[in-house]
Design an enzyme around this catalytic site. Sequence first.
Site, PDB file in Angstrom:
ATOM      1  N   LYS A  32       0.833  -1.201   0.000  1.00  0.00           N
ATOM      2  CA  LYS A  32       0.000   0.000   0.000  1.00  0.00           C
ATOM      3  C   LYS A  32       0.866   1.249   0.000  1.00  0.00           C
ATOM      4  CE  LYS A  32      -1.340   1.794   3.781  1.00  0.00           C
ATOM      5  NZ  LYS A  32      -1.946   2.142   5.089  1.00  0.00           N
ATOM      6  N   GLU A 319       2.812  -0.388  12.374  1.00  0.00           N
ATOM      7  CA  GLU A 319       1.694  -1.091  11.737  1.00  0.00           C
ATOM      8  C   GLU A 319       1.651  -2.568  12.140  1.00  0.00           C
ATOM      9  OE1 GLU A 319      -0.894  -0.349   9.185  1.00  0.00           O
ATOM     10  OE2 GLU A 319      -0.607   1.512  10.296  1.00  0.00           O
ATOM     11  N   ARG A 350      -5.804   2.170  18.504  1.00  0.00           N
ATOM     12  CA  ARG A 350      -5.429   0.754  18.465  1.00  0.00           C
ATOM     13  C   ARG A 350      -4.990   0.216  19.820  1.00  0.00           C
ATOM     14  NH1 ARG A 350      -2.421   0.438  12.501  1.00  0.00           N
ATOM     15  NH2 ARG A 350      -4.360   0.148  11.331  1.00  0.00           N
ATOM     16  N   ARG A 391      -6.130  -3.952  10.586  1.00  0.00           N
ATOM     17  CA  ARG A 391      -5.096  -4.576  11.414  1.00  0.00           C
ATOM     18  C   ARG A 391      -5.696  -5.280  12.636  1.00  0.00           C
ATOM     19  NH1 ARG A 391      -1.959  -4.474   7.171  1.00  0.00           N
ATOM     20  NH2 ARG A 391      -1.111  -2.424   6.650  1.00  0.00           N
ATOM     21  N   LYS A 416      -9.647  -2.717   2.961  1.00  0.00           N
ATOM     22  CA  LYS A 416      -8.862  -1.479   2.955  1.00  0.00           C
ATOM     23  C   LYS A 416      -7.511  -1.690   2.298  1.00  0.00           C
ATOM     24  CE  LYS A 416      -6.691   1.710   6.267  1.00  0.00           C
ATOM     25  NZ  LYS A 416      -7.056   3.008   5.659  1.00  0.00           N
TER      26      LYS A 416
END
Length: 433
Positions: A32, A319, A350, A391, A416
């Site tokens: 990405k 990430e 997150r 994620r 996504k």
Amino acid sequence: MPTLTVPQPYEPWTAPTAAGPVAATLRLPGSKSMTARALVLSAISATTASVRRPLQARDTTLMAAGLAAMGADLDTSSVERWAVRPATLRGPAHVDVGLAGTIMRFLPAVAGLADGPVTFDGDPHARSRPLGPLLDGLRTVGLRIDAATTGGLPITVHGTGRIPGGEVAIDASKSSQFVSGLLLAAPRFTDGVLVRHVGGDLPSAPHVRMTVRMLRAAGAAVDDSVPDVWRVEPGELTGQEWAIEPDLSGALPFFAAALVTGGEVTLSDWPQRSAQPVELLIELIDQLGGRAELTSAGLTVRGTGTLHGITADLRQVSELTPVIAALATLADGPSRLTGVAHIRGHETDRLAALAAELGGLGAEVTELPDGLEIAPKPLRGGRFHTYDDHRMAHAAAVLGLVVPGIELTDVACTSKTLPEFPTLWTTTAGGSR
């Protein structure tokens, strides 16, 4: 701390459980991060460019659509190769950012090069993602931007076809994309740009190095010899044939499948020299108790079925945090993951989400200002909210391989960055040796 909002559930999806050690060889779609940067650089280049094996997912198709809305000449009809031809950028236009940080942070500078106003908005949570420091930086180099009272989306960039440029100080401690968002279009600024990061530690620094590397490949003169300072000279960019690598963050769940089941997973077509921080991932895999090997066949990860607790600063590879946290709940000892305060401003908070969902399955998770402490406990099945965050879905799927009955509220959010995830994951879980 941001309020943690649990979206209404979509169609629930029960993560498949592996019957034994998985054995799989996969070819994953492209990165990405590389696809997004290649599209931006191609759209502002003076000659025709192409993007080979681009990621075709929500973030990247919205990026292409946003550039096309501003007048970029893109042909995205081929799965293997997207063509981008020189074109005059213009407004009025509207850019739908979805939930993509790359779009909301990379395209405002490009919009300044368009002649006319360009508006930006996206999914509801996109309005709470950090953007203000970047917009202030862009105003410093000559852009006129209207923003919401929060300092973020929705915004309007009043493009004039010209950005003066100059020197800007910016606090990019909440997102390295603020730096990349200033650098990528900088060769088209009249005076180029000098960007100075003045905040705390820069997160995800390898992504800024990727930006610099790709700018140089397109012909830009970039000086990054001084830490936290980047100078981009004005000049013409030359269209390239960008070869997009497999996505490192998207690969981790599949490598994790090998780790938790004691199996072996190979991702083919992995380059011997990568623009992504592969060495950091390999180091983490080793600490967790697995082994990684890069050969002509690809990048292979082998697990023993036993995971070790780790102490790790994940600032450079933030990430990876959700899947690493999931692995930590299955380890033979406690883990401490730090350096990732900025992921509170990602698709969801997150850290709060991981603490809530992993704790809900039985793990003992302590939320830190910049990370998590995890003490493994016996896990049980149950509902795992994904918060519209790909994620989070990856983390839940990894646990489901060895903990029966984990139900994701929404697996479709993986579109996504990897629309094929449910199918690839089910196939991987079913392949054993």
